[in-house]
Design a protein around this motif. Structure first.
Motif, mmCIF file in Angstrom:
data_model
loop_
_atom_site.group_PDB
_atom_site.id
_atom_site.type_symbol
_atom_site.label_atom_id
_atom_site.label_comp_id
_atom_site.label_asym_id
_atom_site.label_seq_id
_atom_site.Cartn_x
_atom_site.Cartn_y
_atom_site.Cartn_z
ATOM 1 N N THR A 158 0.349 -1.286 -0.117
ATOM 2 C CA THR A 158 0.047 0.335 -0.282
ATOM 3 C C THR A 158 0.665 0.961 0.400
ATOM 4 O O THR A 158 1.031 2.149 1.201
ATOM 5 C CB THR A 158 -0.803 -0.154 1.150
ATOM 6 N N GLU A 159 1.207 1.802 -1.065
ATOM 7 C CA GLU A 159 2.561 3.057 -0.735
ATOM 8 C C GLU A 159 1.863 3.587 -1.941
ATOM 9 O O GLU A 159 1.670 4.821 -1.646
ATOM 10 C CB GLU A 159 4.283 2.565 -1.033
ATOM 11 N N ASN A 160 1.503 3.305 -2.992
ATOM 12 C CA ASN A 160 1.115 3.906 -4.174
ATOM 13 C C ASN A 160 -0.951 4.143 -4.475
ATOM 14 O O ASN A 160 -1.712 3.623 -3.968
ATOM 15 C CB ASN A 160 0.898 3.673 -5.297
ATOM 16 N N PRO A 161 -1.369 5.839 -3.623
ATOM 17 C CA PRO A 161 -2.227 5.774 -3.206
ATOM 18 C C PRO A 161 -3.627 5.054 -4.681
ATOM 19 O O PRO A 161 -4.576 5.432 -4.442
ATOM 20 C CB PRO A 161 -2.809 7.201 -2.997
ATOM 21 N N ASN A 162 -3.242 5.419 -5.565
ATOM 22 C CA ASN A 162 -3.080 5.575 -6.926
ATOM 23 C C ASN A 162 -4.054 4.068 -7.605
ATOM 24 O O ASN A 162 -4.455 3.840 -8.723
ATOM 25 C CB ASN A 162 -2.709 6.085 -8.441
ATOM 26 N N ILE A 163 -2.791 3.226 -6.377
ATOM 27 C CA ILE A 163 -3.958 1.851 -6.889
ATOM 28 C C ILE A 163 -3.705 0.631 -6.603
ATOM 29 O O ILE A 163 -3.070 0.463 -4.959
ATOM 30 C CB ILE A 163 -2.235 1.171 -8.128
ATOM 31 N N ALA A 164 -4.851 -0.159 -6.169
ATOM 32 C CA ALA A 164 -4.316 -0.748 -4.971
ATOM 33 C C ALA A 164 -3.864 -1.763 -5.139
ATOM 34 O O ALA A 164 -3.668 -2.735 -5.668
ATOM 35 C CB ALA A 164 -6.223 -1.288 -5.142
ATOM 36 N N PRO A 165 -3.978 -2.507 -3.910
ATOM 37 C CA PRO A 165 -2.841 -3.487 -3.599
ATOM 38 C C PRO A 165 -3.418 -4.785 -4.147
ATOM 39 O O PRO A 165 -1.574 -5.031 -4.884
ATOM 40 C CB PRO A 165 -2.768 -4.242 -1.722
ATOM 41 N N GLU A 166 -4.023 -5.306 -4.491
ATOM 42 C CA GLU A 166 -4.134 -6.381 -5.249
ATOM 43 C C GLU A 166 -3.688 -6.210 -7.247
ATOM 44 O O GLU A 166 -3.237 -6.898 -7.643
ATOM 45 C CB GLU A 166 -6.079 -7.039 -5.477
ATOM 46 N N LYS A 179 -0.267 -6.475 -11.812
ATOM 47 C CA LYS A 179 0.502 -6.369 -12.910
ATOM 48 C C LYS A 179 1.935 -6.084 -11.776
ATOM 49 O O LYS A 179 2.436 -6.337 -13.539
ATOM 50 C CB LYS A 179 0.000 -4.578 -12.263
ATOM 51 N N PHE A 180 2.386 -6.586 -11.645
ATOM 52 C CA PHE A 180 3.848 -7.205 -11.260
ATOM 53 C C PHE A 180 4.743 -7.856 -11.225
ATOM 54 O O PHE A 180 4.996 -8.747 -12.044
ATOM 55 C CB PHE A 180 3.216 -6.882 -9.359
ATOM 56 N N ILE A 181 3.268 -8.780 -10.990
ATOM 57 C CA ILE A 181 3.405 -10.715 -11.235
ATOM 58 C C ILE A 181 3.287 -10.544 -12.755
ATOM 59 O O ILE A 181 4.644 -11.944 -13.019
ATOM 60 C CB ILE A 181 2.687 -11.345 -10.566
ATOM 61 N N GLN A 182 2.144 -10.188 -13.633
ATOM 62 C CA GLN A 182 2.081 -10.463 -14.625
ATOM 63 C C GLN A 182 3.734 -10.008 -15.435
ATOM 64 O O GLN A 182 4.215 -10.255 -16.366
ATOM 65 C CB GLN A 182 0.943 -9.261 -15.120
ATOM 66 N N ALA A 183 4.579 -8.480 -14.972
ATOM 67 C CA ALA A 183 5.907 -8.071 -15.247
ATOM 68 C C ALA A 183 6.573 -8.707 -15.640
ATOM 69 O O ALA A 183 7.497 -8.804 -16.285
ATOM 70 C CB ALA A 183 5.520 -6.190 -14.565
ATOM 71 N N VAL A 184 6.681 -9.442 -15.053
ATOM 72 C CA VAL A 184 7.752 -11.068 -14.293
ATOM 73 C C VAL A 184 7.485 -11.580 -15.429
ATOM 74 O O VAL A 184 8.528 -12.338 -15.584
ATOM 75 C CB VAL A 184 7.609 -11.305 -12.771
ATOM 76 N N LYS A 185 6.309 -11.823 -15.537
ATOM 77 C CA LYS A 185 5.800 -13.108 -16.371
ATOM 78 C C LYS A 185 6.312 -12.506 -17.819
ATOM 79 O O LYS A 185 6.798 -13.956 -18.625
ATOM 80 C CB LYS A 185 4.513 -13.512 -16.089
ATOM 81 N N ILE A 186 5.586 -11.898 -17.789
ATOM 82 C CA ILE A 186 7.115 -11.246 -19.594
ATOM 83 C C ILE A 186 7.924 -11.641 -19.423
ATOM 84 O O ILE A 186 8.534 -12.000 -20.314
ATOM 85 C CB ILE A 186 5.990 -9.829 -20.016
ATOM 86 N N ALA A 187 8.560 -10.308 -18.922
ATOM 87 C CA ALA A 187 10.431 -11.104 -18.592
ATOM 88 C C ALA A 187 10.855 -12.921 -19.061
ATOM 89 O O ALA A 187 11.445 -13.214 -18.889
ATOM 90 C CB ALA A 187 10.709 -10.533 -17.440
ATOM 91 N N GLU A 188 10.075 -14.038 -17.643
ATOM 92 C CA GLU A 188 10.288 -15.276 -17.561
ATOM 93 C C GLU A 188 9.992 -15.440 -19.240
ATOM 94 O O GLU A 188 10.459 -16.130 -19.390
ATOM 95 C CB GLU A 188 9.455 -15.751 -16.651
ATOM 96 N N ILE A 189 8.975 -15.111 -20.506
ATOM 97 C CA ILE A 189 9.254 -15.711 -21.157
ATOM 98 C C ILE A 189 9.375 -14.952 -22.324
ATOM 99 O O ILE A 189 9.301 -15.405 -23.495
ATOM 100 C CB ILE A 189 7.456 -16.049 -21.551
ATOM 101 N N GLU A 190 9.530 -13.498 -22.679
ATOM 102 C CA GLU A 190 10.427 -12.443 -23.373
ATOM 103 C C GLU A 190 11.498 -12.041 -23.618
ATOM 104 O O GLU A 190 12.129 -11.336 -22.734
ATOM 105 C CB GLU A 190 9.306 -11.072 -23.682
ATOM 106 N N PRO A 191 12.666 -12.724 -24.409
ATOM 107 C CA PRO A 191 14.132 -12.637 -24.021
ATOM 108 C C PRO A 191 14.159 -11.208 -24.398
ATOM 109 O O PRO A 191 14.960 -10.753 -23.664
ATOM 110 C CB PRO A 191 14.551 -13.244 -25.358
ATOM 111 N N TYR A 192 13.762 -10.576 -25.339
ATOM 112 C CA TYR A 192 13.436 -8.658 -25.650
ATOM 113 C C TYR A 192 13.750 -8.177 -24.228
ATOM 114 O O TYR A 192 14.035 -6.916 -24.024
ATOM 115 C CB TYR A 192 12.477 -8.505 -26.822
ATOM 116 N N ARG A 193 12.273 -8.608 -23.337
ATOM 117 C CA ARG A 193 12.532 -7.862 -22.039
ATOM 118 C C ARG A 193 13.095 -7.922 -21.408
ATOM 119 O O ARG A 193 13.295 -7.314 -19.943
ATOM 120 C CB ARG A 193 10.809 -8.017 -21.973
ATOM 121 N N ALA A 194 13.474 -9.221 -21.015
ATOM 122 C CA ALA A 194 14.147 -10.466 -20.223
ATOM 123 C C ALA A 194 15.501 -9.408 -20.014
ATOM 124 O O ALA A 194 16.082 -9.581 -18.923
ATOM 125 C CB ALA A 194 14.714 -11.740 -20.595
ATOM 126 N N VAL A 195 16.184 -9.147 -21.050
ATOM 127 C CA VAL A 195 17.995 -8.547 -20.707
ATOM 128 C C VAL A 195 17.252 -6.961 -20.239
ATOM 129 O O VAL A 195 18.439 -6.977 -19.506
ATOM 130 C CB VAL A 195 17.840 -8.390 -22.762
#
Length: 432
Positions: free
Chosen positions: A242-250, A255-271
């Motif tokens: 709960t640090e950013n009042p503009n986004i709910a913790p859930e 969104k954070f987990i989705q960003a990590v998953k993208i880096a797990e499967i997309e080498p351009y992002r992973a680098v």
């Protein structure tokens, strides 16, 4: 096109500089003064720096900063960082503060084994070579006793030596594949000395004992250390994000987990994702006098260990708990090399309470994880440029030699305006 020079290394430092200036800066009036203004006024300290490498003509400065408030395994650290990129130290500090109130970072060393290899060719029978190796294996340990003596006293040494058959990959190619424990030393010189002795023993013992030619190609440690592993992680209940009042913790967690998953499967992002991790890692590795090139090479190889380049960090939510972690290979030292020579390195290690190599592995891994958390938090909420460009503002102002008064006015102006290079240039013009 300038002429080549013979015996350059034998010239004095001032003669080297004169040659450089005459050859490359004949039209420049200030090249020599720029080189000399970075010399340390303390002659003894300058000589120490001159002797770190060859053909030294001056010092190259990097900012040495600190990131406070790191809680690691219940102990608070201020982490030293040497880096030129703006916003890295700020992001690490912000992530440290965020996690300090949520239990801090947990880190543990999984293993500390390092690898060295003697690469050789042999054109005889593999069975004969195997029997020969088994017969002389004890001699490798005996012949290196003088090298391993002090390392053994510290609890390290040679763990094992294997013969590896690589002839399917390359004709006649074999290895002596050795594993080492080097305790608090990074151990490169120790490992290489052992390997060169292995090569001598191998060559000596093979003469008259093997039919066929055995030729040693090279003996060298490996900077790939997949069995010298450290794990770092953070976790808290989702509702505590709960640090950013503009986004709910859930929503933040998802969104954070989705960003990590993208880096797990997309080498351009992973680098780019992993480059952000290395911002934190390299800065601490440099500040503590370790070899960041070796660390980089080993970590990126590890990111590709399953045949595809992927994210080093991972994230999940299980039973309402958000967890973010990373497992990386790190071969570091807190004794030997620059650690006992460079005054700032000594200070950095003292600031960290004189850690063992294992403790430093944990601290460095945490710095990388914190950096990645900071980057992903910005990317998935405000965007990376808002914070980064505000940190970069000072660099642009310095490019235009802004006065203290101009800096004050422009910093105030850009608190409520978007920072871009062109916007800063326009603002400077308007002010002047």
């Amino acid at each position: 096109m300038h002429k080549t020079i013979s015996g350059f290394s034998k010239l004095s430092k001032s003669e080297k500089i004169d040659w450089i200036v005459e050859t490359h800066f004949s039209n420049s009036t200030n090249a020599k003064s720029i080189l000399m203004q970075y010399w340390n006024k303390n002659d003894k300290l300058q000589q120490l720096h001159d002797e770190f490498i060859e053909n030294t003509i001056t010092n190259y400065y990097l900012p040495f900063g600190v990131a406070p408030n790191f809680l690691i395994n219940g102990k608070t650290y201020t982490i030293p960082m040497a880096i030129e990129e703006s916003s890295v130290v700020a992001a690490a500090s912000k992530a440290a503060k965020f996690w300090y109130d949520r239990g801090g970072f947990k880190a543990r060393v999984i293993s500390t084994t390092k690898i060295g290899q003697v690469h050789f060719t042999y054109n005889g029978s593999t069975n004969d070579l195997t029997l020969f190796f088994n017969g002389i294996k004890s001699k490798f340990f005996e012949d290196t006793e003088t090298i391993t003596k002090s390392m053994k006293k510290r609890g390290g040494g040679i763990l094992d030596i294997e013969l590896k058959n690589k002839t399917k990959d390359l004709k006649s190619y074999y290895q002596l594949h050795a594993t080492f424990e080097t305790v608090d030393a990074m151990g490169a010189n120790f490992i290489n000395s052992c390997l060169e002795q292995f090569a001598s023993t191998l060559k000596r013992e093979s003469e008259g004992s093997l039919e066929g030619d055995l030729n040693v190609v090279m003996s060298i440690l490996s900077n790939y250390v997949p069995n010298c592993l450290v794990k770092a992680e953070v976790s808290c209940k989702v509702e505590e994000l709960t640090e950013n009042p503009n986004i709910a913790p859930e929503d933040f967690a998802e969104k954070f987990i989705q960003a990590v998953k993208i880096a797990e499967i997309e080498p351009y992002r992973a680098v780019t994702h992993n480059k952000g991790i290395m911002n934190g890692i390299d800065a601490v590795v440099l500040a503590t006098g370790n070899d960041f090139r070796a660390v980089e090479a080993g970590i990126h190889a590890y990111a590709s260990k399953n045949g595809k380049y992927t994210s080093l960090t991972h994230a999940e939510v299980t039973n309402g708990v958000f967890k973010f972690w990373m497992e990386i290979p790190l071969a570091l030292g807190t004794v030997g090399g620059l650690t006992s020579l460079h005054p700032l390195v000594k200070l950095a290690l003292e600031m960290l309470d004189k850690p063992s190599a294992k403790e430093l592995m944990q601290i460095v891994a945490v710095a990388g994880l914190a950096q990645n958390f900071g980057a992903l938090r910005s990317l998935t909420t405000t965007g990376i440029q808002e914070g980064h460009m505000k940190m970069h503002l000072m660099n642009i102002l310095n490019q235009f030699e802004a006065s203290s008064e101009e800096k004050e006015k422009l910093i105030a102006h850009f608190k409520t305006n978007t920072v871009t290079h062109s916007a800063v240039v326009e603002a400077i013009k308007a002010l002047r």
